[in-house]
Enzyme design. Structure first.
Site, PDB file in Angstrom:
ATOM      1  N   HIS A  12      -3.067   5.313   9.335  1.00 10.81           N
ATOM      2  CA  HIS A  12      -4.205   4.459   9.041  1.00 10.81           C
ATOM      3  C   HIS A  12      -4.188   3.354  10.091  1.00 10.81           C
ATOM      4  O   HIS A  12      -3.316   2.497  10.067  1.00 10.81           O
ATOM      5  CB  HIS A  12      -4.053   3.897   7.633  1.00 10.81           C
ATOM      6  N   GLU A  54       0.846  -1.187   0.000  1.00 13.10           N
ATOM      7  CA  GLU A  54       0.000   0.000   0.000  1.00 13.10           C
ATOM      8  C   GLU A  54       0.880   1.235   0.000  1.00 13.10           C
ATOM      9  O   GLU A  54       2.076   1.156   0.260  1.00 13.10           O
ATOM     10  CB  GLU A  54      -0.867   0.057   1.267  1.00 13.10           C
TER      11      GLU A  54
END
Length: 178
Positions: free
Chosen positions: A162, A108
């Site tokens: 996150h 990611e």
């Protein structure tokens, strides 16, 4: 009846309040973090999803897009192209290198989009450069992005993270070491 805010929303809200109080010249800059959830080629090919994502991005001067995948398919560049089809040119702030979240098999990246008419991107760095022990505290590494206001040239930074809901309190508390 009241509003329920998640912990991440409260942290972002507190961050925005701090920016508004500490740097009065940035009043009016809208900042957000958006977990698009597995944002890759499949979502790029979904017109309804992309219309929604583009509409959300365009509401902000700076937005951190989380969980960007499909890096080899140029997902960041294609998102930028679609957002810019509607005007108010956005740019990509130096994206932080790709990473594998702990316990995951996919890669990611964090993607900061911003409006250069409002702010300029000074740069980004992964918190690893600031705190060598971040692997123990975070599933995904936090990022630090530095911006300057166009009017007033006032620098400020944003720490993006996150978190997983079950680890959010621990990870957010660990941000003091970043």
């Amino acid at each position: 009846m009241g509003y329920k805010l998640g912990l991440a929303s409260c942290v972002l809200l507190l961050l925005e309040c701090w920016i508004f109080l500490a740097v009065p010249q940035v009043n009016g800059i809208k900042i957000a973090a958006y977990n698009v959830r597995i944002f890759g080629k499949t979502k790029l090919d979904n017109k309804v999803a992309m219309d929604t994502i583009t509409k959300i991005v365009r509401q902000y001067d700076i937005i951190l897009i989380q969980e960007v995948r499909g890096i080899h398919a140029d997902v960041p560049g294609e998102l930028l192209n679609r957002v810019n089809q509607l005007g108010n040119d956005y740019q990509i702030c130096n994206t932080v290198r790709t990473f594998k979240p702990a316990g995951s098999t996919h890669r990611e990246l964090y993607l900061y989009l911003y409006r250069p008419a409002t702010v300029t991107c000074v740069g980004t760095e992964e918190a690893e450069a600031v705190n060598a022990n971040y692997n123990q505290a975070f599933r995904r590494p936090p990022t630090v992005a530095t911006f300057k206001t166009v009017n007033g040239n006032v620098p400020f930074f944003i720490v993006g993270i996150h978190t997983q809901p079950q680890r959010a309190v621990t990870e957010i508390n660990s941000l003091v070491d970043v």
